[in-house]
Design a protein around this motif. Structure first.
Motif, PDB file in Angstrom:
ATOM      1  N   MET A 123       0.709  -0.949   0.259  1.00  0.00           N
ATOM      2  CA  MET A 123       0.257  -0.040   0.226  1.00  0.00           C
ATOM      3  C   MET A 123       1.187   1.188   0.538  1.00  0.00           C
ATOM      4  O   MET A 123       1.823   1.349   1.088  1.00  0.00           O
ATOM      5  N   LYS A 124       0.411   2.325  -0.881  1.00  0.00           N
ATOM      6  CA  LYS A 124       1.071   3.612  -1.499  1.00  0.00           C
ATOM      7  C   LYS A 124       0.785   4.187   0.122  1.00  0.00           C
ATOM      8  O   LYS A 124      -0.892   4.752  -0.869  1.00  0.00           O
ATOM      9  N   VAL A 125       0.749   5.208   0.624  1.00  0.00           N
ATOM     10  CA  VAL A 125      -0.199   6.703   1.176  1.00  0.00           C
ATOM     11  C   VAL A 125       0.955   7.504   0.349  1.00  0.00           C
ATOM     12  O   VAL A 125       2.686   7.803   1.105  1.00  0.00           O
ATOM     13  N   ARG A 126       0.632   8.817   0.703  1.00  0.00           N
ATOM     14  CA  ARG A 126       1.457  10.676  -0.105  1.00  0.00           C
ATOM     15  C   ARG A 126       0.212  11.541   0.942  1.00  0.00           C
ATOM     16  O   ARG A 126      -1.028  11.298   0.584  1.00  0.00           O
ATOM     17  N   VAL A 127       0.645  11.900   1.459  1.00  0.00           N
ATOM     18  CA  VAL A 127       0.062  12.798   2.844  1.00  0.00           C
ATOM     19  C   VAL A 127      -0.322  14.233   1.417  1.00  0.00           C
ATOM     20  O   VAL A 127       1.211  14.605   0.804  1.00  0.00           O
ATOM     21  N   LEU A 128      -1.185  14.395   1.131  1.00  0.00           N
ATOM     22  CA  LEU A 128      -1.349  15.819   0.309  1.00  0.00           C
ATOM     23  C   LEU A 128      -1.567  16.878   1.231  1.00  0.00           C
ATOM     24  O   LEU A 128      -0.789  17.434   0.565  1.00  0.00           O
ATOM     25  N   GLY A 129      -1.718  17.255   2.247  1.00  0.00           N
ATOM     26  CA  GLY A 129      -1.844  17.837   3.184  1.00  0.00           C
ATOM     27  C   GLY A 129      -2.215  17.503   4.543  1.00  0.00           C
ATOM     28  O   GLY A 129      -2.385  16.352   4.981  1.00  0.00           O
ATOM     29  N   ALA A 130      -1.273  18.490   5.874  1.00  0.00           N
ATOM     30  CA  ALA A 130      -1.091  17.605   6.865  1.00  0.00           C
ATOM     31  C   ALA A 130      -1.389  18.499   7.658  1.00  0.00           C
ATOM     32  O   ALA A 130      -1.510  18.219   8.949  1.00  0.00           O
ATOM     33  N   ALA A 131      -2.114  19.704   7.446  1.00  0.00           N
ATOM     34  CA  ALA A 131      -2.510  21.228   8.606  1.00  0.00           C
ATOM     35  C   ALA A 131      -3.503  20.930   8.878  1.00  0.00           C
ATOM     36  O   ALA A 131      -4.853  20.010   7.908  1.00  0.00           O
ATOM     37  N   ALA A 132      -4.589  21.141   9.568  1.00  0.00           N
ATOM     38  CA  ALA A 132      -5.931  21.645  10.177  1.00  0.00           C
ATOM     39  C   ALA A 132      -6.133  22.134   8.973  1.00  0.00           C
ATOM     40  O   ALA A 132      -5.633  23.375   8.330  1.00  0.00           O
ATOM     41  N   GLY A 133      -7.825  22.563   9.590  1.00  0.00           N
ATOM     42  CA  GLY A 133      -8.937  23.010   8.984  1.00  0.00           C
ATOM     43  C   GLY A 133      -7.944  24.490   9.027  1.00  0.00           C
ATOM     44  O   GLY A 133      -7.517  24.912   9.747  1.00  0.00           O
ATOM     45  N   GLY A 134      -7.853  25.332   7.872  1.00  0.00           N
ATOM     46  CA  GLY A 134      -7.289  26.875   7.702  1.00  0.00           C
ATOM     47  C   GLY A 134      -5.971  26.394   7.409  1.00  0.00           C
ATOM     48  O   GLY A 134      -4.709  27.423   6.715  1.00  0.00           O
ATOM     49  N   GLY A 135      -5.103  25.811   7.184  1.00  0.00           N
ATOM     50  CA  GLY A 135      -3.490  25.631   6.930  1.00  0.00           C
ATOM     51  C   GLY A 135      -2.741  25.788   8.125  1.00  0.00           C
ATOM     52  O   GLY A 135      -3.054  26.548   8.805  1.00  0.00           O
ATOM     53  N   PHE A 136      -1.331  25.942   7.557  1.00  0.00           N
ATOM     54  CA  PHE A 136      -0.235  26.306   7.912  1.00  0.00           C
ATOM     55  C   PHE A 136       0.899  27.512   7.179  1.00  0.00           C
ATOM     56  O   PHE A 136       1.435  26.157   5.736  1.00  0.00           O
TER      57      PHE A 136
END
Ligand code: MLT
Ligand code: MN
Ligand code: ZN
Length: 308
Positions: free
Chosen positions: A1-14
């Motif tokens: 299984m391959k996993v890519r983190v597209l985004g790691a921040a909570a709502g609002g982003g960083f």
């Protein structure tokens, strides 16, 4: 299984667009220890060819631009490797990326009944009409193959399960958390491939119960809600009036926090995702980030790739 983190921040982003706190300024200034992060989402694939998105964040177009695995394959004139989207909640940061998946593309869309109901009541999502984007209800506890729009299995099976959480912010009609918690609003996802590799994705959760510990035990990969370091950090920083508990999120640190709660649980890798711009673990050089690493946790960043 391959996993890519597209985004790691909570709502609002960083950094968050309207935040002038020291951490957001550091990220905006290009400090290598404070890498910017977009809003939380994972891409998962059994074969590295066809991909399943776990949540569709408002930042999805930028996330796709940054992810070669999600670009049209060589020789494809119109098309995308994105074959399905699985939703864990109906917060803005979970669903609004769906609106960027129009342009005639077909994919399977999965979510709990409460979430699909919100899509149904908001006509703007009719831009994704069935049968091009069939909506399929996920029932907690029931295992099923994740399939593309035509019902072709993608080599991944999902078992959704209940986690403690709150209804979306924009549906709140009270300021009392007791009235906003709902057993149906948010789910976690347990995803396995044919070889038995196991990913658990819980981007939002307000408490780690014995049942939840048992549920995730033995997973190769756990991506878990890392919204806040401590419950009152937004208030202390002068950035808001809400605690993490009020927002439906457990905190990372402390006796009742996530690190302690999962300490006895057997896991391959444990990784924080959905991290708020006030959480100091977003800065690699903070004492809190060191504490997280020392406890065996990792902090997700955009573009992080994990194979299991
Ligand atoms: C949350 O996870 O608490 C939400 O993303 C809040 C929001 O909708 O901004
Ligand atoms: Mn969120
Ligand atoms: Zn900030």
């Amino acid at each position: 299984m391959k996993v890519r983190v597209l985004g790691a921040a909570a709502g609002g982003g960083f950094p968050q667009w309207n935040c002038g706190c020291a951490m957001c300024r550091k990220a905006r200034a290009g400090d290598a220890h404070a890498r910017p992060r977009t809003q939380a989402s994972l891409a998962v694939s059994a074969d590295g060819i066809r991909w399943v998105l776990l949540n569709a964040s408002p930042d999805l177009p930028c996330q796709i631009a940054q992810a070669p695995c999600l670009h049209p394959a060589p020789g494809v004139l119109r098309g995308s490797p994105i074959a399905a989207v699985v939703l864990t909640g109906a917060d803005i940061d979970c669903i609004t990326g769906l609106l960027s998946l129009r342009e005639g593309h077909e994919f399977g869309l999965y979510g709990p009944a409460s979430v699909l109901d919100i899509l149904r009541r908001n006509v703007i999502f009719d831009v994704l009409p069935a049968p091009r984007v069939p909506r399929r209800v996920l029932d907690a506890g029931a295992t099923e193959d994740i399939c593309d729009a035509r019902g072709e299995p993608l080599g991944l099976r999902v078992t959704p399960f209940r986690v403690g959480g709150k209804i979306p912010l924009y549906t709140e009609t009270s300021d009392k958390i007791e009235e906003l918690l709902s057993p149906d609003a948010v789910i976690g996802l347990d995803i396995t491939d044919a070889a038995g590799h196991r990913l658990v994705f819980i981007p939002g959760c307000n408490a780690v119960t014995d049942a939840l510990r048992a549920r995730v035990d033995g997973a190769d990969l756990l991506f878990f809600d890392g919204t806040l370091w401590q419950d009152d950090e937004m208030i202390r920083a002068g950035l808001g009036h809400k605690t993490g508990a009020r927002m439906g999120h457990i905190s990372v640190s402390g006796e009742a926090g996530t690190i302690a709660a999962f300490a006895p649980v057997k896991l391959g890798r444990r990784i924080f995702i959905h991290i708020n711009n006030t959480n100091p673990i977003l800065c690699d050089d903070s004492p809190e980030a060191a504490q997280v690493r020392a406890a065996g946790w990792e902090v997700a960043h955009d573009g992080m790739e994990v194979t299991t």
